[in-house]
Design an enzyme around this catalytic site. Structure first.
Site, PDB file in Angstrom:
ATOM      1  N   GLU A   1      28.036  46.041  43.833  1.00 50.74           N
ATOM      2  CA  GLU A   1      26.954  46.534  42.985  1.00 50.74           C
ATOM      3  C   GLU A   1      26.666  48.024  43.226  1.00 50.74           C
ATOM      4  O   GLU A   1      26.420  48.779  42.293  1.00 50.74           O
ATOM      5  CB  GLU A   1      25.672  45.741  43.258  1.00 50.74           C
TER       6      GLU A   1
ATOM      7  N   HIS B   1      27.902  47.496  39.517  1.00 48.03           N
ATOM      8  CA  HIS B   1      26.716  47.035  38.792  1.00 48.03           C
ATOM      9  C   HIS B   1      26.957  47.068  37.283  1.00 48.03           C
ATOM     10  O   HIS B   1      27.439  48.061  36.750  1.00 48.03           O
ATOM     11  CB  HIS B   1      25.535  47.925  39.155  1.00 48.03           C
TER      12      HIS B   1
ATOM     13  N   SER C   1      20.119  43.233  35.558  1.00 47.22           N
ATOM     14  CA  SER C   1      19.522  44.333  36.308  1.00 47.22           C
ATOM     15  C   SER C   1      17.997  44.291  36.143  1.00 47.22           C
ATOM     16  O   SER C   1      17.378  43.271  36.450  1.00 47.22           O
ATOM     17  CB  SER C   1      20.128  45.661  35.860  1.00 47.22           C
TER      18      SER C   1
END
Length: 521
Positions: free
Chosen positions: A311, A404, A187
């Protein structure tokens, strides 16, 4: 646990722990930089001051100041946060090194989150694992040079550079090979990896790179830097003529709270305008990573990069009306490139359905830029791409997929530490043990040798033998697919991802930045 070996670093001796049950040695809260408060706030980090005697390294250090997202406005952390944690198997062999940069939207996270402590990963892949703390949010990812010259544009990036330099100088004492360092992150941490690949000062400090779900396009242009510096002063209730000295005199927790206020109340997230990101400053970060990779000016190291298939699954619940979803999708695309936004939107059938909107948002934030960066990097250096598809049954029942950060459970080998642990406890985790073994095998091969296992073909253009763009798909049954989502990939090809603000002429005029070619300078 028992007292670990004492290790001499360039600043002094540290004493860690040995966990005989886990078979690891660990040193926690080892400082690599000086206290970043007071006159050092918003400035480049300084090396840590040497100490005498033996420093206890059995307790984790404080995280960087950050919000807690609780029902209160509590802020945790300390500005004296430039430290790192080291884990290695309990033997004396020299091993490859992983330097891990945590995620958290550039505003949250720490080196010692339970998922990221690296105990299982270090032992399984047989590596020295180093997890780094760095400044966040207002204190790490804002460019305040429009307020005063006595600061730097990228405090967090400079913190990460200092940590990599510390690793080069010290990791051999912990049994790590300074000539075999893999820079890894997820991320915002994945974005840190791709950013550092384009930082000239980072050349030679790492030798492989792993970027998981990196929001590569999330880089602050000149317009964004000016906007958010102005907004911070406003949300701190300071006069427009406030100076850096004024901001340095404020309590760190109040700065964090002001930063949260301007993020949630500014209405800019709907324009893909995050408050926090690395800034293209023309020096430490000379240009946008996508621009540097296209020019072949990035670090020429093996790269493993990928994203998850769902995600932004949470965004399926953002809008009740189909027309609202489509308008929101066009608005966020237009912020970067009003000319090509309609073509991208068309590839998602207008993003009127919940699943289409979620896919578009995920691709805008993560997938499209990762594909473009992998394509560019593959021209000059070995590149491998993946997609993580695995999702527990409980998530699928809710209409969600591989969201995610979900891949961290398999890579770090600790599903119980996942943010989705409450759902995974409900069952439906068939195949996770086998998937963990497979992913740790490939990550381990890459960390040791600069390539995953031979079952995973390199990413690249089509040849006489393959259709190209090989992508490893990690699910209950891993497989390799070629050029996934080809039509959507082509729709993104001409879309400009590097100059945020082209679709906001009224804002650019307000900021005195009407020429788009100036945005990244």
């Amino acid at each position: 646990m028992s007292t670990g070996p004492e290790i001499a670093t360039t600043a002094g001796v540290v004493r860690g722990l040995v966990d005989e049950e886990l078979g690891i040695r660990t040193w926690r809260g080892v400082p690599f930089g000086a206290d970043a408060s007071g006159p050092r706030r918003f400035s480049a980090p300084a090396p840590v001051q040497p100490w005498r005697g033996v420093r206890d390294a059995t307790q984790f250090g404080p995280p960087a100041p950050q919000p807690t997202y609780s029902w209160t406005d509590k802020v945790i952390g300390d500005e004296d946060c430039l430290h790192l944690d080291i884990v290695r198997p309990d033997h004396d062999e020299q091993l490859p090194v992983i330097v891990y940069l945590h995620g958290g939207s550039f505003i949250m996270g720490s080196s010692h989150e339970r998922m990221l402590r690296g105990y299982h990963l270090s032992r399984t892949v047989d590596a020295v694992y180093v997890s780094v703390n760095f400044r966040l949010g207002v204190l790490g990812y804002l460019d305040l040079r429009t307020i005063g010259e006595d600061c730097v544009a990228n405090p967090a990036v400079r913190d990460q550079l200092l940590a990599l330099e510390w690793v080069q100088d010290n990791i051999a004492a912990f049994g790590g090979d300074p000539d075999n360092v893999t820079l890894m992150g997820e991320s915002a941490g994945g974005s840190a990896v791709t950013t550092l690949m384009g930082v000239p000062a980072a050349v030679g400090l790492f030798h492989r790179a792993i970027a998981q779900s990196p929001p590569i396009a999330m880089m602050h242009s000149r317009a964004q830097a000016n906007l958010w510096a102005r907004e911070l002063v406003y949300h701190m209730a300071l006069p427009r003529q406030a100076t850096l000295a004024d901001l340095r005199g404020e309590d760190a927790a109040d700065l964090v709270r002001a930063g949260q206020s301007m993020m949630w109340r500014g209405g800019e997230l709907m324009h893909l305008n995050s408050c926090y990101a690395p800034t293209i400053d023309g020096s430490v970060v000379p240009d946008h990573p996508l621009t540097l990779f296209e020019a072949g000016e990035q670090a020429q190291v093996p790269l493993l990069i990928g994203t998850n298939s769902d995600e932004a699954g949470f965004s399926k619940y953002f809008y009740l009306r189909t027309s609202a979803r489509s308008r929101a999708a066009l608005r966020l695309l237009t912020a970067f490139d009003p000319d090509h936004a309609p073509r991208v939107l068309e590839a998602y059938d207008g993003a009127t359905e919940r699943s289409q909107f979620a896919e578009l948002l995920a691709d805008a934030l993560f997938w499209s830029s990762s594909v473009r960066l992998a394509t560019a990097h593959a021209r000059t250096a070995p590149t491998w791409m993946y997609r993580f598809d695995y999702a527990p049954a409980a998530l699928r029942w809710l209409g969600l997929g591989a969201m995610h950060s979900l891949e961290l459970s398999a890579i770090f080998g600790d599903p119980g530490a996942s943010r989705a642990n409450g759902l995974t406890r409900l069952g439906g985790m068939e195949g996770i043990d086998e998937l963990t073994e497979t992913m740790q095998y490939h990550w381990g091969e890459f960390i040791r040798h600069g390539r995953p296992g031979p079952e995973w073909p390199a990413y690249g253009p089509a040849t006489d033998d393959t259709p190209g763009r090989a992508t490893a798909v990690f699910d209950e049954t891993p497989r390799v697919v070629y050029d996934p989502k080809a039509a959507k990939r082509r729709a993104w090809e001409d879309y400009r991802m590097t100059d945020w603000g082209n679709g906001r002429p009224e804002l650019l005029e307000e900021l005195g930045l009407m020429v788009s070619t100036e945005l990244g300078r």
